[in-house]
Motif scaffolding. Structure first.
Motif, PDB file in Angstrom:
ATOM      1  N   UNK A 193     103.869 113.689  88.028  1.00  0.00           N
ATOM      2  CA  UNK A 193     103.669 112.823  89.194  1.00  0.00           C
ATOM      3  C   UNK A 193     104.979 112.648  89.964  1.00  0.00           C
ATOM      4  N   UNK A 194     106.083 112.443  89.211  1.00  0.00           N
ATOM      5  CA  UNK A 194     107.386 112.257  89.861  1.00  0.00           C
ATOM      6  C   UNK A 194     107.761 113.515  90.654  1.00  0.00           C
ATOM      7  N   UNK A 195     107.604 114.685  90.011  1.00  0.00           N
ATOM      8  CA  UNK A 195     107.902 115.952  90.687  1.00  0.00           C
ATOM      9  C   UNK A 195     107.045 116.092  91.944  1.00  0.00           C
ATOM     10  N   UNK A 196     105.766 115.742  91.787  1.00  0.00           N
ATOM     11  CA  UNK A 196     104.808 115.868  92.889  1.00  0.00           C
ATOM     12  C   UNK A 196     105.201 114.993  94.078  1.00  0.00           C
ATOM     13  N   UNK A 197     105.523 113.732  93.797  1.00  0.00           N
ATOM     14  CA  UNK A 197     105.866 112.816  94.883  1.00  0.00           C
ATOM     15  C   UNK A 197     107.122 113.299  95.617  1.00  0.00           C
ATOM     16  N   UNK A 198     108.114 113.760  94.829  1.00  0.00           N
ATOM     17  CA  UNK A 198     109.335 114.281  95.464  1.00  0.00           C
ATOM     18  C   UNK A 198     109.003 115.447  96.382  1.00  0.00           C
ATOM     19  N   UNK A 199     108.139 116.346  95.903  1.00  0.00           N
ATOM     20  CA  UNK A 199     107.833 117.529  96.724  1.00  0.00           C
ATOM     21  C   UNK A 199     107.045 117.131  97.975  1.00  0.00           C
ATOM     22  N   UNK A 200     106.207 116.090  97.875  1.00  0.00           N
ATOM     23  CA  UNK A 200     105.482 115.643  99.069  1.00  0.00           C
ATOM     24  C   UNK A 200     106.470 115.157 100.127  1.00  0.00           C
ATOM     25  N   UNK A 201     107.513 114.418  99.677  1.00  0.00           N
ATOM     26  CA  UNK A 201     108.502 113.925 100.634  1.00  0.00           C
ATOM     27  C   UNK A 201     109.266 115.075 101.285  1.00  0.00           C
ATOM     28  N   UNK A 202     109.437 116.170 100.542  1.00  0.00           N
ATOM     29  CA  UNK A 202     110.123 117.336 101.122  1.00  0.00           C
ATOM     30  C   UNK A 202     109.158 118.214 101.911  1.00  0.00           C
ATOM     31  N   UNK A 203     107.888 117.804 102.029  1.00  0.00           N
ATOM     32  CA  UNK A 203     106.834 118.605 102.661  1.00  0.00           C
ATOM     33  C   UNK A 203     106.687 119.959 101.982  1.00  0.00           C
TER      34      UNK A 203
END
Lengths: 323, 301
Positions: A67-77
């Motif tokens: 989840x943490x990895x996912x959220x970070x990647x969403x912020x980076x688009x």
């Protein structure tokens, strides 16, 4: 407009988007326990390639780590790579966005002008022949899946007359100058544009008609007439501006549907925009692409809803008091 | 005690029966509503009569093996054949069952969720109501076609899954309507009286609030069905659903992907499209008429 109202609406929009992001994770990582199982080429992967894909898709470690990895990647688009083309999803979307913006933008404008005009006229002269004819027509338009319009236009207009191309964005291999290029693109745009316009015209006309009829019952319209204003003045200065209010949010919301609205139309005409990309992603079980398209579509709708709320508060100060 | 119970029950049923026939009587004077009802009866009979018109085996891929592909209508095949030689009419009649089933089942799911959320959000106060409203807001805002697509991709492509997915994505509007109605009902004297007499929440909702919102729920459900059928046809067109037991939308998908449009095989794509328009119109006209009958303020629109 008060700051409190603005803050509340902006905060609400961010909260909704956050829920979309969490929901997306929940759907694609928890409901779907093994996203990689939908990757068609998985049987040909070597163990090392499989490891790379698992790492790239952020499927390592506990659900919380993921989840943490996912959220970070969403912020980076960063939405990963398409299962189908293996290109980064963001690049694929950037490439196709302009075509969809053009198609849906032009047809939305057309729908707004024609739909609101018909609705205004029908509501103003309720029970007239025009009202009866246009309301019946709007009902039929509303009841038709838009891709069926596309199929009819393809079969009976493009097929019979040969006046219009049957699909695509432009004539492949044709060598045009600048003006010729624009004309060629427009030529390809006509039928899909007509399809989308016909598809949404009915609901615009019906909503504007209802809202016009509601406005006609208001006291201030009786006052306007009693002042001795001409019919045309009552209509253009008093009735239409007020009746347009509900349409403002309708227009804003339909702008938000720009991303998702053209899926079937683009499929019928093989028009290479985001809609066709969605249809292809469904066919190929292209999960990374679908996740990104879903989030993009939601973000667009949430943003335009926010814009509608703000415009609405400017146009109709009563809203803030009710809230 | 037993006897009076029976008497009360009989009175309630008598009142319901009279209300039902009253609505039917009013429908007879509402032209669009009456046309909608007739159209609906026609499609209902069409779906029921499917086994009389065509044998179910005509849907199997093997059934078209000895027939010409994409053949124009003839005495043998009144609506011609599809790209693998199957009878289009057979698929159309059996497809009416699939389309109607998905539309009605999706509506049932949407109405159950929408009513429960609407009733509780309207009757309860405080946190429960706030949480339900937030969930409702979320489903109102999120674009429902992309949501339905991602759900169907993850959960499965069968018709039953489609129906559940469509229902799950289309309840938010009715929950909002029902809540608004419950809010006004809650302040009525007869509800307050029941509460003062010591009735529990469950009893008040079931006996006093639910009957008050029932007409709204019925009219609203009738208007969800056409939207559900349209959504189903869109999703089927995009590749969901079952090709061997096709809905009308799935038939259009077959017509599109088999190139029947290029060769203008109108017998293949016109009938399912017209059927979708007809059934959606029927439910919409009936639903709007029911709204007018239940809510006299809407009359004359």
């Amino acid at each position: 407009m008060s700051w409190r109202y603005l803050l509340k609406k902006v905060g609400g929009a961010f909260l909704t988007m956050a829920v979309v992001v969490v929901f997306n994770f929940f759907l694609f990582r928890i409901v779907d326990r093994d996203p990689l199982a939908k990757y068609r080429g998985r049987s040909k992967l070597t163990p090392e390639q499989r490891e790379t894909m698992i790492r790239r898709m952020g499927l390592e470690g506990s659900k919380w780590d993921q989840f943490v990895v996912y959220v970070k990647s969403v912020f980076r688009l960063d939405f990963g790579r398409s299962f189908d083309s293996t290109q980064p999803v963001l690049e694929e979307i950037k490439m196709r966005l302009p075509a969809t913006l053009l198609l849906v933008g032009v047809s939305t404008l057309l729908t707004i002008f024609i739909g609101l005009y018909i609705g205004t006229k029908a509501g103003w002269r309720r029970g007239s022949r025009f009202d009866k004819a246009s309301t019946s027509a709007s009902m039929v338009l509303y009841s038709t899946p838009e891709f069926f319009f596309g199929m009819l236009l393809l079969a009976f207009v493009a097929g019979r007359t040969g006046w219009f191309p049957t699909g695509g964005l432009r004539t492949v291999g044709a060598d045009h100058d600048f003006v010729g290029n624009i004309l060629d693109r427009f030529h390809h745009l006509v039928l899909p544009m007509l399809t989308l316009t016909l598809g949404y015209l009915g609901s615009y006309a019906l909503i504007m008609r209802t809202s016009m009829i509601e406005t006609l019952g208001e006291d201030y319209l009786v006052t306007a007439r009693a002042k001795g204003l001409k019919d045309s003045e009552v209509m253009s200065r008093h009735a239409v501006p007020n009746a347009l209010l509900p349409s403002v949010s309708l227009i804003a919301i339909s702008c938000g549907y720009i991303i998702g609205g053209a899926i079937t139309t683009e499929t019928v005409f093989s028009y290479p925009g985001l809609g066709l990309a969605t249809a292809n992603a469904i066919q190929n079980n292209d999960l990374p692409m679908l996740q990104a398209l879903f989030m993009l579509a939601s973000a667009a709708v949430i943003l335009f809803n926010l814009i509608a709320d703000i415009i609405y508060a400017f146009l109709d100060p009563r809203v803030k008091r009710v809230e | 005690m037993k006897n009076s119970d029976r008497l009360i029950r009989a009175m309630i049923w008598d009142r319901r029966r009279r209300a039902f026939f009253g609505v039917l009587r009013e429908l007879r004077h509402d032209r669009p509503g009456f046309i909608g009802l007739l159209l609906l009866t026609f499609f209902g009979l069409f779906a029921l009569a499917a086994p009389l018109i065509a044998d179910r085996s005509a849907l199997l891929a093997a059934s078209g093996r000895n027939n010409p592909d994409l053949a124009a209508p003839s005495a043998k095949f009144l609506f011609g054949t599809d790209e693998i030689g199957r009878d289009v009419l057979a698929q159309l009649v059996w497809g009416s069952r699939v389309s109607l089933f998905i539309g009605l089942f999706a509506t049932l799911v949407a109405v159950v969720i929408g009513s429960v959320v609407g009733l509780v959000a309207g009757y309860a106060k405080g946190k429960v109501s706030a949480v339900l409203l937030a969930i409702d807001d979320f489903f109102l805002v999120v674009p429902f076609l992309p949501l339905a697509i991602v759900l169907a991709v993850v959960l499965g492509r069968s018709p039953l899954t489609l129906a559940i997915v469509i229902g799950f994505t289309s309840w938010a509007g009715s929950a909002r309507l029902i809540r608004a109605q419950v809010l006004t009902l809650r302040e009525r004297a007869y509800v307050e009286r029941a509460q003062a007499l010591g009735a529990g929440s469950w009893h008040v909702i079931r006996r006093h609030v639910l009957p008050g919102v029932a007409p709204l729920i019925i009219a609203n459900a009738t208007l969800i069905v056409p939207v559900a059928i349209l959504t189903e046809s869109t999703l089927s067109f995009l590749g969901f659903g079952d090709r061997l037991s096709p809905s009308w939308g799935k038939l259009l998908d077959g017509a599109q992907s088999s190139g029947s449009i290029t060769i203008n095989a109108w017998w293949y794509f016109l009938p399912p499209g017209l059927c979708i328009i007809g059934i959606v119109l029927a439910f919409t006209m009936l639903g709007r008429a029911l709204e007018r009958i239940f809510d006299p303020r809407l009359r004359g629109r």
